[in-house]
Motif scaffolding. Structure first.
Motif, PDB file in Angstrom:
ATOM      1  N   LEU A   1     -35.360 -37.705 -72.768  1.00 25.33           N
ATOM      2  CA  LEU A   1     -34.771 -38.876 -72.133  1.00 25.33           C
ATOM      3  C   LEU A   1     -34.330 -39.886 -73.191  1.00 25.33           C
ATOM      4  CD1 LEU A   1     -36.169 -37.591 -69.636  1.00 25.33           C
ATOM      5  CD2 LEU A   1     -36.753 -39.903 -68.893  1.00 25.33           C
ATOM      6  N   ARG A   2     -33.233 -40.575 -72.879  1.00 29.37           N
ATOM      7  CA  ARG A   2     -32.749 -41.644 -73.762  1.00 29.37           C
ATOM      8  C   ARG A   2     -32.376 -42.854 -72.915  1.00 29.37           C
ATOM      9  NH1 ARG A   2     -27.900 -43.637 -75.910  1.00 29.37           N
ATOM     10  NH2 ARG A   2     -26.613 -42.069 -74.873  1.00 29.37           N
ATOM     11  N   ALA A   3     -33.077 -43.954 -73.121  1.00 30.60           N
ATOM     12  CA  ALA A   3     -32.771 -45.184 -72.398  1.00 30.60           C
ATOM     13  C   ALA A   3     -31.524 -45.809 -73.008  1.00 30.60           C
ATOM     14  CB  ALA A   3     -33.941 -46.160 -72.468  1.00 30.60           C
ATOM     15  N   ALA A   4     -30.463 -45.933 -72.210  1.00 33.23           N
ATOM     16  CA  ALA A   4     -29.205 -46.488 -72.702  1.00 33.23           C
ATOM     17  C   ALA A   4     -29.132 -47.991 -72.507  1.00 33.23           C
ATOM     18  CB  ALA A   4     -28.027 -45.814 -71.991  1.00 33.23           C
ATOM     19  N   SER A   5     -30.169 -48.560 -71.905  1.00 33.93           N
ATOM     20  CA  SER A   5     -30.264 -50.010 -71.747  1.00 33.93           C
ATOM     21  C   SER A   5     -31.734 -50.378 -71.675  1.00 33.93           C
ATOM     22  CB  SER A   5     -29.547 -50.467 -70.465  1.00 33.93           C
ATOM     23  OG  SER A   5     -30.259 -50.026 -69.315  1.00 33.93           O
TER      24      SER A   5
ATOM     25  N   VAL B   1     -30.460 -44.408 -67.912  1.00 32.71           N
ATOM     26  CA  VAL B   1     -31.106 -43.382 -68.717  1.00 32.71           C
ATOM     27  C   VAL B   1     -30.275 -42.105 -68.693  1.00 32.71           C
ATOM     28  CG1 VAL B   1     -32.522 -42.399 -66.857  1.00 32.71           C
ATOM     29  CG2 VAL B   1     -33.309 -42.253 -69.231  1.00 32.71           C
ATOM     30  N   TYR B   2     -30.287 -41.396 -69.829  1.00 30.44           N
ATOM     31  CA  TYR B   2     -29.712 -40.053 -69.919  1.00 30.44           C
ATOM     32  C   TYR B   2     -30.859 -39.064 -70.057  1.00 30.44           C
ATOM     33  CZ  TYR B   2     -25.087 -42.074 -70.728  1.00 30.44           C
ATOM     34  OH  TYR B   2     -23.904 -42.757 -70.599  1.00 30.44           O
ATOM     35  N   ALA B   3     -30.740 -37.901 -69.415  1.00 31.15           N
ATOM     36  CA  ALA B   3     -31.782 -36.874 -69.484  1.00 31.15           C
ATOM     37  C   ALA B   3     -31.147 -35.531 -69.817  1.00 31.15           C
ATOM     38  CB  ALA B   3     -32.532 -36.781 -68.158  1.00 31.15           C
ATOM     39  N   ASP B   4     -31.869 -34.745 -70.586  1.00 29.94           N
ATOM     40  CA  ASP B   4     -31.366 -33.438 -70.998  1.00 29.94           C
ATOM     41  C   ASP B   4     -32.546 -32.511 -71.262  1.00 29.94           C
ATOM     42  OD1 ASP B   4     -29.503 -31.531 -71.620  1.00 29.94           O
ATOM     43  OD2 ASP B   4     -28.811 -32.447 -73.473  1.00 29.94           O
ATOM     44  N   ALA B   5     -32.276 -31.216 -71.244  1.00 35.89           N
ATOM     45  CA  ALA B   5     -33.236 -30.194 -71.690  1.00 35.89           C
ATOM     46  C   ALA B   5     -34.585 -30.300 -70.988  1.00 35.89           C
ATOM     47  CB  ALA B   5     -33.413 -30.273 -73.208  1.00 35.89           C
ATOM     48  N   ALA B   6     -34.573 -30.260 -69.658  1.00 39.24           N
ATOM     49  CA  ALA B   6     -35.828 -30.241 -68.907  1.00 39.24           C
ATOM     50  C   ALA B   6     -36.444 -28.851 -69.003  1.00 39.24           C
ATOM     51  CB  ALA B   6     -35.572 -30.608 -67.449  1.00 39.24           C
ATOM     52  N   GLN B   7     -37.751 -28.788 -69.127  1.00 43.14           N
ATOM     53  CA  GLN B   7     -38.420 -27.486 -69.264  1.00 43.14           C
ATOM     54  C   GLN B   7     -39.772 -27.501 -68.572  1.00 43.14           C
ATOM     55  OE1 GLN B   7     -37.853 -24.774 -72.542  1.00 43.14           O
ATOM     56  NE2 GLN B   7     -39.928 -25.205 -73.265  1.00 43.14           N
ATOM     57  N   LEU B   8     -40.026 -26.434 -67.820  1.00 43.92           N
ATOM     58  CA  LEU B   8     -41.337 -26.196 -67.212  1.00 43.92           C
ATOM     59  C   LEU B   8     -41.813 -24.847 -67.710  1.00 43.92           C
ATOM     60  CD1 LEU B   8     -43.611 -26.944 -65.237  1.00 43.92           C
ATOM     61  CD2 LEU B   8     -42.295 -25.805 -63.438  1.00 43.92           C
ATOM     62  N   GLU B   9     -42.987 -24.829 -68.330  1.00 48.78           N
ATOM     63  CA  GLU B   9     -43.491 -23.587 -68.913  1.00 48.78           C
ATOM     64  C   GLU B   9     -44.967 -23.401 -68.606  1.00 48.78           C
ATOM     65  OE1 GLU B   9     -43.933 -23.949 -73.345  1.00 48.78           O
ATOM     66  OE2 GLU B   9     -42.689 -25.730 -73.010  1.00 48.78           O
ATOM     67  N   ASN B  10     -45.380 -22.145 -68.564  1.00 45.40           N
ATOM     68  CA  ASN B  10     -46.765 -21.803 -68.259  1.00 45.40           C
ATOM     69  C   ASN B  10     -47.592 -21.830 -69.540  1.00 45.40           C
ATOM     70  OD1 ASN B  10     -48.373 -19.025 -66.476  1.00 45.40           O
ATOM     71  ND2 ASN B  10     -49.079 -21.069 -67.000  1.00 45.40           N
ATOM     72  N   ASN B  11     -47.778 -23.036 -70.069  1.00 46.77           N
ATOM     73  CA  ASN B  11     -48.507 -23.277 -71.310  1.00 46.77           C
ATOM     74  C   ASN B  11     -49.234 -24.608 -71.210  1.00 46.77           C
ATOM     75  OD1 ASN B  11     -48.184 -21.182 -73.236  1.00 46.77           O
ATOM     76  ND2 ASN B  11     -46.051 -21.764 -73.509  1.00 46.77           N
TER      77      ASN B  11
ATOM     78  N   TYR C   1     -32.982 -39.527 -78.407  1.00 46.68           N
ATOM     79  CA  TYR C   1     -33.731 -38.965 -77.286  1.00 46.68           C
ATOM     80  C   TYR C   1     -35.213 -38.881 -77.645  1.00 46.68           C
ATOM     81  CZ  TYR C   1     -29.627 -37.496 -74.610  1.00 46.68           C
ATOM     82  OH  TYR C   1     -28.479 -37.477 -73.860  1.00 46.68           O
ATOM     83  N   THR C   2     -36.057 -39.117 -76.646  1.00 46.31           N
ATOM     84  CA  THR C   2     -37.500 -38.959 -76.782  1.00 46.31           C
ATOM     85  C   THR C   2     -37.951 -37.864 -75.832  1.00 46.31           C
ATOM     86  OG1 THR C   2     -37.835 -41.288 -77.355  1.00 46.31           O
ATOM     87  CG2 THR C   2     -39.756 -40.073 -76.534  1.00 46.31           C
ATOM     88  N   ARG C   3     -38.732 -36.920 -76.336  1.00 43.06           N
ATOM     89  CA  ARG C   3     -39.231 -35.859 -75.459  1.00 43.06           C
ATOM     90  C   ARG C   3     -40.508 -36.333 -74.775  1.00 43.06           C
ATOM     91  NH1 ARG C   3     -40.766 -29.506 -76.858  1.00 43.06           N
ATOM     92  NH2 ARG C   3     -40.081 -28.693 -74.822  1.00 43.06           N
ATOM     93  N   LEU C   4     -40.444 -36.458 -73.463  1.00 40.63           N
ATOM     94  CA  LEU C   4     -41.622 -36.806 -72.668  1.00 40.63           C
ATOM     95  C   LEU C   4     -42.289 -35.516 -72.212  1.00 40.63           C
ATOM     96  CD1 LEU C   4     -40.206 -39.747 -70.505  1.00 40.63           C
ATOM     97  CD2 LEU C   4     -41.390 -39.848 -72.717  1.00 40.63           C
ATOM     98  N   ILE C   5     -43.619 -35.495 -72.246  1.00 38.99           N
ATOM     99  CA  ILE C   5     -44.369 -34.265 -71.996  1.00 38.99           C
ATOM    100  C   ILE C   5     -45.485 -34.538 -70.991  1.00 38.99           C
ATOM    101  CG2 ILE C   5     -45.825 -32.483 -73.042  1.00 38.99           C
ATOM    102  CD1 ILE C   5     -44.320 -32.989 -75.659  1.00 38.99           C
ATOM    103  N   VAL C   6     -45.588 -33.668 -69.977  1.00 40.39           N
ATOM    104  CA  VAL C   6     -46.620 -33.804 -68.951  1.00 40.39           C
ATOM    105  C   VAL C   6     -47.345 -32.469 -68.777  1.00 40.39           C
ATOM    106  CG1 VAL C   6     -47.103 -34.280 -66.528  1.00 40.39           C
ATOM    107  CG2 VAL C   6     -45.349 -35.596 -67.719  1.00 40.39           C
ATOM    108  N   PRO C   7     -48.548 -32.307 -69.340  1.00 41.29           N
ATOM    109  CA  PRO C   7     -49.345 -31.105 -69.060  1.00 41.29           C
ATOM    110  C   PRO C   7     -50.083 -31.263 -67.730  1.00 41.29           C
ATOM    111  CG  PRO C   7     -50.464 -32.489 -70.654  1.00 41.29           C
ATOM    112  CD  PRO C   7     -49.163 -33.175 -70.342  1.00 41.29           C
ATOM    113  N   PHE C   8     -50.249 -30.160 -67.012  1.00 36.44           N
ATOM    114  CA  PHE C   8     -51.001 -30.207 -65.751  1.00 36.44           C
ATOM    115  C   PHE C   8     -51.548 -28.818 -65.460  1.00 36.44           C
ATOM    116  CE2 PHE C   8     -46.693 -29.061 -64.665  1.00 36.44           C
ATOM    117  CZ  PHE C   8     -46.785 -28.158 -63.615  1.00 36.44           C
ATOM    118  N   GLU C   9     -52.463 -28.752 -64.519  1.00 37.30           N
ATOM    119  CA  GLU C   9     -53.104 -27.480 -64.177  1.00 37.30           C
ATOM    120  C   GLU C   9     -53.059 -27.253 -62.674  1.00 37.30           C
ATOM    121  OE1 GLU C   9     -57.259 -24.981 -64.995  1.00 37.30           O
ATOM    122  OE2 GLU C   9     -57.045 -27.063 -65.669  1.00 37.30           O
ATOM    123  N   LEU C  10     -52.764 -26.022 -62.280  1.00 40.21           N
ATOM    124  CA  LEU C  10     -52.802 -25.617 -60.880  1.00 40.21           C
ATOM    125  C   LEU C  10     -54.053 -24.774 -60.648  1.00 40.21           C
ATOM    126  CD1 LEU C  10     -49.084 -24.549 -60.209  1.00 40.21           C
ATOM    127  CD2 LEU C  10     -50.181 -26.746 -59.723  1.00 40.21           C
TER     128      LEU C  10
END
Length: 207
Positions: free
Chosen positions: A115-119, A180-190, A153-162
């Motif tokens: 994410l990149r805050a443009a303002s 805000v601008y957003a790019d490269a969203a990723q959800l991974e099993n890690n 851009y700053t990569r924001l990261i959210v770990p969670f468990e199911l």
């Protein structure tokens, strides 16, 4: 002479390697990385070339705007398309978009996005952030907020468990007034974030 080794995994949807941020580590011999399996991005249209897989949040205000826009390669994190969101009201909360996943098996996951805050953001609890909720609306993980204007851009990261197999919502949100601008969203099993995988449905698990 062993040139290289690759590990085969039967684990559906599991991705990444043990240790720190892994990138691509196919070699597992002496001195190589201990690969669990491949880094698969479980989201669709995660590069925001189109927005058909991303739904609008029900809380969105009437004067909230979102679109995928073409910007210069300097402004985009990857490629030329990014998600652009703008909120015009300082008192509004949880404006944004989300993508609902298929049923995911129990395990540890990490959701991330650039994410990149443009303002500069204004308002109570203002800022841009990402969040994961379950089907009942319970918050499984939430990132910090970006409040100040930034050229990077700053990569924001959210770990969670199911604890059980279920669908989740991967959300990109705005509180308050800002862009805000957003790019490269990723959800991974890690349990941690790996390098961004540009492939879509690279493991052929999604329709």
């Amino acid at each position: 002479t062993v040139i290289s080794e690759y590990i085969y995994s039967k684990d559906m949807g599991k991705v990444g390697a043990t240790g720190e941020e892994s990138g691509i580590h196919p070699h597992s011999g002496d001195g190589g990385a201990g690969v669990v399996s491949n880094i698969n991005n479980l989201l669709l249209e995660h590069n925001f070339e189109t927005l058909t897989q991303w739904e609008s949040m029900p809380e969105n205000a009437d004067d909230f705007a979102k679109c995928n826009t073409t910007v210069s390669c300097v402004d985009a994190k990857f490629g030329v398309q990014t998600l652009r969101m703008q909120s015009y009201q300082a008192e509004c909360k949880e404006n944004g978009v989300y993508q609902e996943t298929v049923v995911l098996p129990a395990g540890q996951y990490t959701y991330s996005a650039y994410l990149r805050a443009a303002s500069a953001f204004e308002g109570t609890d203002a800022g841009a952030y990402i969040r994961v909720v379950d089907a009942a609306g319970n918050i499984l993980g939430i990132s910090e907020r970006l409040e100040k204007c930034d050229s990077e851009y700053t990569r924001l990261i959210v770990p969670f468990e199911l604890t059980s197999a279920q669908k989740v919502q991967a959300q990109i949100l705005i509180n308050g007034q800002g862009v805000v601008y957003a790019d490269a969203a990723q959800l991974e099993n890690n349990p941690y974030a790996n390098a961004y995988n540009m492939l879509e449905n690279g493991n052929f698990e999604l329709d």
